[in-house]
Design a protein around this motif. Structure first.
Motif, short mmCIF file in Angstrom:
data_model
loop_
_atom_site.label_atom_id
_atom_site.label_comp_id
_atom_site.label_asym_id
_atom_site.label_seq_id
_atom_site.Cartn_x
_atom_site.Cartn_y
_atom_site.Cartn_z
N VAL A 55 1.77 2.36 -3.18
CA VAL A 55 1.55 2.16 -1.75
C VAL A 55 2.37 3.19 -1.00
CG1 VAL A 55 1.80 0.60 0.22
CG2 VAL A 55 1.14 -0.33 -2.02
N LYS A 56 1.71 3.89 -0.08
CA LYS A 56 2.42 4.86 0.76
C LYS A 56 2.13 4.55 2.21
CE LYS A 56 3.13 8.95 -2.08
NZ LYS A 56 2.89 10.42 -2.22
N LYS A 57 3.16 4.72 3.03
CA LYS A 57 2.99 4.46 4.46
C LYS A 57 3.26 5.73 5.25
CE LYS A 57 3.89 -0.47 4.49
NZ LYS A 57 4.55 -1.62 5.15
N ARG A 60 1.66 4.15 11.13
CA ARG A 60 0.85 2.92 11.17
C ARG A 60 -0.24 2.91 10.08
NH1 ARG A 60 -2.14 3.52 14.69
NH2 ARG A 60 -1.57 5.58 15.45
N THR A 62 -1.33 2.75 6.11
CA THR A 62 -0.88 2.32 4.80
C THR A 62 -1.96 2.64 3.78
OG1 THR A 62 0.43 0.52 5.75
CG2 THR A 62 -0.08 0.38 3.39
N GLN A 64 -3.15 2.61 -0.31
CA GLN A 64 -2.88 1.95 -1.58
C GLN A 64 -3.83 2.48 -2.64
OE1 GLN A 64 -2.71 -2.31 -1.40
NE2 GLN A 64 -1.97 -2.48 -3.50
N THR A 77 -2.89 -0.07 11.27
CA THR A 77 -2.38 -1.17 12.10
C THR A 77 -2.33 -0.71 13.56
OG1 THR A 77 -1.02 -1.95 10.26
CG2 THR A 77 -0.46 -2.75 12.47
#
Lengths: 112, 115
Positions: A55-57, A60, A62, A64, A77
């Motif tokens: 998972v990388k952010k 806002r 994200t 996966q 988001t």
């Protein structure tokens, strides 16, 4: 033939809403990349994921990578008008001598 | 580092003519790939060059050709243009062939219109 199915093809939502874009395949990939393209410009690399379950952010956004490295998702988001664009996923084949496999893209419009 | 550059940015040709597009990759990148992008077909792979050799080729007719020079700069040529060749032609460079991530860096594209 390796295929990468991207969904939805088109999404138009209001500013502030959340959304998820999916990229699915029956093939295993060595990596999965997400790009964003704005009209009249080339795609810009957002992120690369290489490990199953990773998972990388990015603020806002994200990203996966599926546990089996066959699928990926992009979650945004509180979408902003600046997120508008064409989102493309691309899978790196296990044999590095071959080309990236591209999804057809998701056209995202965020209305103010 | 400077990004990928493509020239010209816009081009208008008529059917039957031929066209040459140019791409300068990021310094140090030896792999250059070309794509055709249209609203209906999405991003379609044309060919990839690495160290002046064509490594991969997409499913396009022989009217589409390319080459790469010793400085990694690449050109693609389309002969006997057809209306359906109108598209955004994108060039992408990669650091080296054989990388696991296959990350590509795109130029702004050349918008070709065939009348």
């Amino acid at each position: 033939t390796q295929l990468l199915e991207q969904s939805p093809q088109f999404l138009s939502i209001q500013e502030g809403e959340n959304l998820t874009v999916y990229c699915n395949s029956s093939s295993v990939f060595s990596s999965l990349q997400w790009y964003r393209q704005e009209p009249g410009e080339g795609p810009v690399l957002l992120v690369t994921v290489v490990t199953g379950g990773e998972v990388k952010k990015l603020k806002r956004l994200t990203f996966q990578f599926g546990d089996a490295r066959k699928d990926s998702s992009l979650h945004i988001t509180a979408a902003q008008p600046g997120d508008t664009g064409l989102y493309l996923c691309a899978g790196g084949p296990m044999d590095s001598n071959y080309q990236l496999i591209w999804g057809a893209g998701t056209k995202l419009i965020i209305k103010p | 580092k400077a990004g990928v550059t493509q020239t010209p940015r816009y081009l208008i040709k008529t059917r039957g003519q031929q066209v040459t597009l140019s791409c300068s990759p990021i310094s140090g990148h030896r792999s250059v790939s070309w794509y055709q992008q249209t609203p209906g077909q999405g991003l379609q792979f044309l060919f990839e060059y690495f160290s002046e050799t064509q490594r991969n080729k997409g499913n396009f007719p022989g009217r589409f050709s390319g080459r790469q020079f010793s400085n990694s700069r690449s050109e693609m040529n389309v002969s006997t243009l057809e209306l359906g060749d109108s598209a955004l032609y994108l060039c992408a460079s990669s650091e080296r062939s054989g990388t696991t991530s296959h990350e590509q860096f795109f130029g702004p594209g050349t918008r070709l219109t065939v009348l």
